[in-house]
Enzyme design. Structure first.
Site, PDB file in Angstrom:
ATOM      1  N   THR A 121      42.841  -4.597  20.093  1.00 18.17           N
ATOM      2  CA  THR A 121      42.851  -3.389  20.927  1.00 18.17           C
ATOM      3  C   THR A 121      41.533  -2.617  20.832  1.00 18.17           C
ATOM      4  O   THR A 121      40.872  -2.620  19.798  1.00 18.17           O
ATOM      5  CB  THR A 121      44.027  -2.464  20.544  1.00 18.17           C
ATOM      6  OG1 THR A 121      43.876  -1.231  21.270  1.00 18.17           O
ATOM      7  CG2 THR A 121      44.076  -2.136  19.069  1.00 18.17           C
ATOM      8  N   GLN A 122      41.197  -1.939  21.925  1.00 17.83           N
ATOM      9  CA  GLN A 122      40.023  -1.056  21.918  1.00 17.83           C
ATOM     10  C   GLN A 122      40.315   0.231  21.150  1.00 17.83           C
ATOM     11  O   GLN A 122      39.400   0.977  20.809  1.00 17.83           O
ATOM     12  CB  GLN A 122      39.636  -0.682  23.358  1.00 17.83           C
ATOM     13  CG  GLN A 122      39.110  -1.836  24.162  1.00 17.83           C
ATOM     14  CD  GLN A 122      38.832  -1.484  25.617  1.00 17.83           C
ATOM     15  OE1 GLN A 122      38.788  -0.308  25.996  1.00 17.83           O
ATOM     16  NE2 GLN A 122      38.639  -2.491  26.442  1.00 17.83           N
ATOM     17  N   CYS A 123      41.599   0.495  20.895  1.00 19.39           N
ATOM     18  CA  CYS A 123      41.963   1.728  20.176  1.00 19.39           C
ATOM     19  C   CYS A 123      41.547   1.627  18.715  1.00 19.39           C
ATOM     20  O   CYS A 123      41.500   0.542  18.141  1.00 19.39           O
ATOM     21  CB  CYS A 123      43.465   1.965  20.248  1.00 19.39           C
ATOM     22  SG  CYS A 123      44.048   2.218  21.914  1.00 19.39           S
ATOM     23  N   ASP A 154      16.472  -4.908   7.852  1.00 16.17           N
ATOM     24  CA  ASP A 154      17.342  -3.945   8.517  1.00 16.17           C
ATOM     25  C   ASP A 154      18.600  -4.758   8.862  1.00 16.17           C
ATOM     26  O   ASP A 154      18.495  -5.899   9.318  1.00 16.17           O
ATOM     27  CB  ASP A 154      16.662  -3.447   9.797  1.00 16.17           C
ATOM     28  CG  ASP A 154      17.465  -2.378  10.515  1.00 16.17           C
ATOM     29  OD1 ASP A 154      16.958  -1.267  10.680  1.00 16.17           O
ATOM     30  OD2 ASP A 154      18.620  -2.667  10.929  1.00 16.17           O
ATOM     31  N   SER A 155      19.786  -4.189   8.662  1.00 11.84           N
ATOM     32  CA  SER A 155      20.993  -5.015   8.797  1.00 11.84           C
ATOM     33  C   SER A 155      21.268  -5.449  10.233  1.00 11.84           C
ATOM     34  O   SER A 155      22.151  -6.272  10.472  1.00 11.84           O
ATOM     35  CB  SER A 155      22.206  -4.320   8.192  1.00 11.84           C
ATOM     36  OG  SER A 155      22.654  -3.289   9.023  1.00 11.84           O
ATOM     37  N   SER A 156      20.506  -4.918  11.205  1.00 19.40           N
ATOM     38  CA  SER A 156      20.637  -5.439  12.574  1.00 19.40           C
ATOM     39  C   SER A 156      20.180  -6.895  12.636  1.00 19.40           C
ATOM     40  O   SER A 156      20.517  -7.613  13.580  1.00 19.40           O
ATOM     41  CB  SER A 156      19.798  -4.608  13.552  1.00 19.40           C
ATOM     42  OG  SER A 156      20.236  -3.279  13.520  1.00 19.40           O
ATOM     43  N   THR A 200      18.673   0.998   5.045  1.00 22.62           N
ATOM     44  CA  THR A 200      18.028   2.307   4.877  1.00 22.62           C
ATOM     45  C   THR A 200      17.852   2.687   3.417  1.00 22.62           C
ATOM     46  O   THR A 200      16.849   3.294   3.044  1.00 22.62           O
ATOM     47  CB  THR A 200      18.878   3.391   5.594  1.00 22.62           C
ATOM     48  OG1 THR A 200      18.880   3.111   6.974  1.00 22.62           O
ATOM     49  CG2 THR A 200      18.331   4.781   5.376  1.00 22.62           C
ATOM     50  N   ASP A 258      24.452  -0.395   9.381  1.00 23.31           N
ATOM     51  CA  ASP A 258      24.751  -0.725  10.785  1.00 23.31           C
ATOM     52  C   ASP A 258      25.725  -1.899  10.935  1.00 23.31           C
ATOM     53  O   ASP A 258      26.643  -1.846  11.742  1.00 23.31           O
ATOM     54  CB  ASP A 258      23.463  -1.044  11.561  1.00 23.31           C
ATOM     55  CG  ASP A 258      22.629   0.201  11.822  1.00 23.31           C
ATOM     56  OD1 ASP A 258      23.130   1.311  11.578  1.00 23.31           O
ATOM     57  OD2 ASP A 258      21.485   0.059  12.277  1.00 23.31           O
TER      58      ASP A 258
HETATM   59  N1  ASP Z   1      19.336   0.428  10.452  1.00 21.43           N
HETATM   60  C1  ASP Z   1      19.791   0.546   9.090  1.00 21.43           C
HETATM   61  C2  ASP Z   1      20.426  -0.773   8.678  1.00 21.43           C
HETATM   62  O1  ASP Z   1      21.542  -1.018   9.019  1.00 21.43           O
HETATM   63  C3  ASP Z   1      20.749   1.678   8.984  1.00 21.43           C
HETATM   64  C4  ASP Z   1      21.301   1.928   7.589  1.00 21.43           C
HETATM   65  O2  ASP Z   1      21.062   1.215   6.655  1.00 21.43           O
HETATM   66  O3  ASP Z   1      22.022   2.930   7.437  1.00 21.43           O
HETATM   67  O4  ASP Z   1      19.780  -1.560   8.011  1.00 21.43           O
END
Ligand code: ASP
Length: 345
Positions: A277-279, A58-60, A14, A91
């Protein structure tokens, strides 16, 4: 000694995004735009140089091969700079920070990941403070002329976290990260106050690059009533080499004989199963409850207080190493670069 020299590695996220005029959605843009949007960078009494990935993302879209590219860039340029700042989408930043901590072992210089929730071109952006302070920290030396931070860390909204202890906790707040099981490394106010006992110091004599990650992994989050048939295909040594389980509380599971058999058969055939753990806080503690016995009996490794992000990338690293299966399992239980609180058993 001259001015500190910092390399800024731009991967996207972002922080450098702009709105696509056709769709209105945010998309990655080039580093030039980002650099020109922060004129303050020109006032730094540091020598700043930039390296941009061919295609900002985008880091996804982040992947082990891009982690390897970032780590190799840092490794190759290590002697030329006092510190490194990686501009990254928020992300998957905690995954990348964890992965880089395993890829770059023996750091004596800082690698600081940062990004923002709002693009740098927007008036209320959080990106300017994040990038400016991350750069400042990346060039900070102590009285002996050594880097104050000597590990992979993540800077966001006035806090510096250990990279492999951090997690993204908010998709909206500027305070988007936390390190619930480990103290923050520093707080940035008028002064940047370091928590010196919390800083990691590697015992390795030199920087080592470890990019051979194994990605044949699965992640299973338990839930009450989970049908075992739905996860059975993941516990097949021809499909995966390891499975990370997110269990209940202090490392507990439902007592299901079919699940126990699945675990036992997979581990007997050479699969590695790790349990976190999920915690948000606390740790896997076998023996505290009877419902953890299913794991200890089958040979599922307790992941102590590791985050899912650290545990998963640690499995990628350890299972990719050319060492015996027993040694891989042992390494998952010990502290390699600050990712877990190790207690001798
Ligand atoms: N979707 C964006 C990413 O991870 C979100 C961010 O940068 O805050 O690239």
């Amino acid at each position: 000694m001259g001015n500190p020299k910092v390399l800024i590695i731009y991967t996207g996220g972002t922080i450098g995004m702009i709105n696509d005029p056709e769709t209105g959605a945010l998309k990655p843009f080039d580093f030039e735009h980002l650099y020109n949007s922060v004129p303050e960078l020109k006032q730094f009494d540091y020598e700043l140089e930039a390296y941009s990935m061919d295609e900002p993302i985008d880091s996804s879209e982040m992947s082990p091969s891009i982690w390897a590219e970032i780590a190799t860039t840092i490794f190759d340029k290590y002697v030329n700079y006092d510190g490194f700042v990686v501009l990254h989408g928020s992300d998957t930043m905690a995954y990348s920070a964890s992965a880089l901590s395993f890829m770059l072992q023996g750091l004596k210089k800082p690698v600081i990941l940062t990004g923002s929730q709002l693009p740098i071109g927007q008036i209320r952006t959080d990106g300017k403070e994040n990038i400016i302070t991350a750069i400042e920290i990346a060039g900070m030396l102590d009285a002996n002329g050594e880097s104050i931070v000597q590990e992979v860390a993540l800077y966001f909204e006035y806090s510096l976290y250990r990279g492999n202890r951090s997690q993204k906790i908010s998709a909206e707040n500027f305070e988007a990260f936390d390190s619930a099981n480990y103290r923050n490394l520093a707080e940035a106010g008028v002064y940047i106050a370091f928590n010196s006992e919390a800083l990691f110091r590697s015992k390795l004599p030199a920087l080592e690059l470890k990019t051979n990650f194994c990605t044949d992994l699965a992640l299973v989050k338990l839930f009450p009533g989970m049908p075992i048939g739905s996860i059975a295909p993941l516990f097949d040594i021809n499909q995966t080499k390891g499975v990370l389980i997110e269990s209940f509380g202090a490392g507990n599971s439902f007592s299901n004989p079919a699940f126990e058999k699945l675990l036992t058969n997979y581990i007997t055939s050479g699969g590695v199963v790790l349990n976190v753990t999920q915690c948000v806080t606390g740790k896997v503690d076998y023996g505290k409850y009877e419902t953890s016995q299913i794991f200890s009996k089958a040979g599922v490794i307790g992941g102590a207080d590791m985050t899912t992000e650290a545990a998963l990338t640690k499995m990628m690293f350890v299972l990719g190493e050319d060492i015996s299966l027993d040694e891989k399992k042992r390494r998952l239980t010990i502290n390699l670069c600050g990712e877990l609180t190790y207690t001798e058993s």
